[in-house]
Write an enzyme that holds these catalytic residues in place. Sequence first.
Site, mmCIF file in Angstrom:
data_model
loop_
_atom_site.group_PDB
_atom_site.id
_atom_site.type_symbol
_atom_site.label_atom_id
_atom_site.label_comp_id
_atom_site.label_asym_id
_atom_site.label_seq_id
_atom_site.Cartn_x
_atom_site.Cartn_y
_atom_site.Cartn_z
ATOM 1 N N ASN A 9 9.907 -4.189 1.981
ATOM 2 C CA ASN A 9 10.476 -3.147 2.830
ATOM 3 C C ASN A 9 10.035 -3.457 4.253
ATOM 4 O O ASN A 9 8.887 -3.219 4.616
ATOM 5 C CB ASN A 9 9.959 -1.776 2.364
ATOM 6 C CG ASN A 9 10.419 -0.647 3.270
ATOM 7 O OD1 ASN A 9 11.219 -0.860 4.191
ATOM 8 N ND2 ASN A 9 9.913 0.550 3.036
ATOM 9 N N LYS A 11 10.908 -2.127 6.951
ATOM 10 C CA LYS A 11 10.848 -0.920 7.797
ATOM 11 C C LYS A 11 11.479 -1.184 9.173
ATOM 12 O O LYS A 11 12.421 -1.969 9.271
ATOM 13 C CB LYS A 11 9.409 -0.407 7.895
ATOM 14 C CG LYS A 11 8.792 -0.206 6.499
ATOM 15 C CD LYS A 11 7.487 0.533 6.495
ATOM 16 C CE LYS A 11 6.985 0.669 5.066
ATOM 17 N NZ LYS A 11 5.712 1.409 4.979
ATOM 18 N N HIS A 97 11.965 7.228 0.407
ATOM 19 C CA HIS A 97 10.686 6.654 0.823
ATOM 20 C C HIS A 97 9.830 7.755 1.458
ATOM 21 O O HIS A 97 10.368 8.659 2.100
ATOM 22 C CB HIS A 97 10.920 5.511 1.818
ATOM 23 C CG HIS A 97 9.665 4.755 2.094
ATOM 24 N ND1 HIS A 97 8.739 5.189 3.010
ATOM 25 C CD2 HIS A 97 9.165 3.618 1.546
ATOM 26 C CE1 HIS A 97 7.709 4.338 3.017
ATOM 27 N NE2 HIS A 97 7.945 3.381 2.137
ATOM 28 N N GLU A 99 8.142 7.864 4.044
ATOM 29 C CA GLU A 99 8.336 8.052 5.487
ATOM 30 C C GLU A 99 9.579 8.892 5.754
ATOM 31 O O GLU A 99 9.635 9.658 6.719
ATOM 32 C CB GLU A 99 8.400 6.682 6.184
ATOM 33 C CG GLU A 99 7.003 6.071 6.284
ATOM 34 C CD GLU A 99 6.936 4.579 6.066
ATOM 35 O OE1 GLU A 99 7.957 3.890 6.243
ATOM 36 O OE2 GLU A 99 5.843 4.107 5.702
ATOM 37 N N GLU A 169 4.578 5.225 -4.736
ATOM 38 C CA GLU A 169 3.885 4.871 -3.503
ATOM 39 C C GLU A 169 3.027 6.049 -3.045
ATOM 40 O O GLU A 169 3.548 6.977 -2.389
ATOM 41 C CB GLU A 169 4.897 4.535 -2.402
ATOM 42 C CG GLU A 169 5.789 3.354 -2.742
ATOM 43 C CD GLU A 169 6.345 2.676 -1.490
ATOM 44 O OE1 GLU A 169 6.155 1.476 -1.343
ATOM 45 O OE2 GLU A 169 6.939 3.380 -0.651
ATOM 46 N N GLY A 175 0.241 1.540 4.247
ATOM 47 C CA GLY A 175 -0.136 1.070 5.581
ATOM 48 C C GLY A 175 -1.583 1.334 5.959
ATOM 49 O O GLY A 175 -1.956 1.201 7.122
ATOM 50 N N SER A 215 -0.243 -0.812 0.382
ATOM 51 C CA SER A 215 -1.290 -1.797 0.689
ATOM 52 C C SER A 215 -1.424 -2.899 -0.365
ATOM 53 O O SER A 215 -2.540 -3.344 -0.666
ATOM 54 C CB SER A 215 -2.631 -1.096 0.922
ATOM 55 O OG SER A 215 -2.537 -0.243 2.055
HETATM 56 P P1 13P Z 1 2.413 -1.153 2.958
HETATM 57 O O1 13P Z 1 2.548 -2.296 1.989
HETATM 58 O O2 13P Z 1 2.435 -1.570 4.379
HETATM 59 O O3 13P Z 1 1.249 -0.276 2.606
HETATM 60 O O4 13P Z 1 3.725 -0.231 2.796
HETATM 61 C C1 13P Z 1 4.148 0.133 1.526
HETATM 62 C C2 13P Z 1 5.493 0.720 1.621
HETATM 63 O O5 13P Z 1 5.687 1.768 2.207
HETATM 64 C C3 13P Z 1 6.613 -0.016 1.035
HETATM 65 O O6 13P Z 1 7.752 0.758 0.950
#
Ligand code: 13P
Length: 262
Positions: A9, A11, A97, A99, A169, A175, A215
């Site tokens: 992803n 982003k 997601h 976010e 997640e 992150g 992560s």
């Molecule tokens: P990270 O791998 O940066 O923690 O993000 C995970 C994520 O949100 C994938 O959709």
Amino acid sequence: MRVPFIAGNWKMNKDREGTVKLAQDLKEKIGNEEYKGVEVGVCPPSVYLHAVGAELAGTPIGLGAQNMYHEDEGAFTGEISGKMLKGFKCKYVILGHSERRHILGETNHEVCLKVHAALNVDLTPIVCVGETLLERIQERTIEVIKEQISGSLAVLTAERASRIVVAYEPVWAIGTGKAATTEQAQEVHKAIRGTLKSRYGEEISSTIRIQYGGSVKPDNARELLSQEDIDGALIGGASLKADSFLGIIAAASSLAGEATAK
Ligand code: 13P
């Protein structure tokens, strides 16, 4: 056996040049022996879907989007439909997601409409669920996940459910560099599988892939992916560099190879 599915992803990162370069770097190596037996997808920002799709055409790397709207077309300023994503040759779409849920206020109901709309045009939805740190501290993790699953997958028939991917997640792991432990992740994945089983029966639930995200890095991927109910990973930060993304794919591939040899 569930084929492990590793998806990146990307982003809202990188410019056009950097995005295309990343796709090229992945393309160059993905055919290598050490990445066999794994399904791989990347989800660039929608404005780069065309460029990345052109780079990846003819490779085993599938293209995905990070979101879509649930209507096919019409007066919905700023939105992109599943039908349009199909036009870009997308196979997947990430939906719900964290976010989008927490920053943009997306609800289970909206996610559910999108899941149905994606399946209508034969896109594979990667349906994300995950608890916040507060919900974990309050020991509400499983309750929250079950609520998200039932809300996001409302009125989904077993046949339709067999075409989705779920991604667990935990919000606090995204992150932050602080992945869930294998025990924490497996516990939730098992609960997700149990919920899917009670809704769709043993046969279907045992085929649905449940990715872990939060992560994931090359050095913790093997341990996480070796868990019984973890069938792949949704990667953010580590998918932005070809080497680290490929390192995670290699970990999944070696585990898949060991499982087939048994
Ligand atoms: P990270 O791998 O940066 O923690 O993000 C995970 C994520 O949100 C994938 O959709």
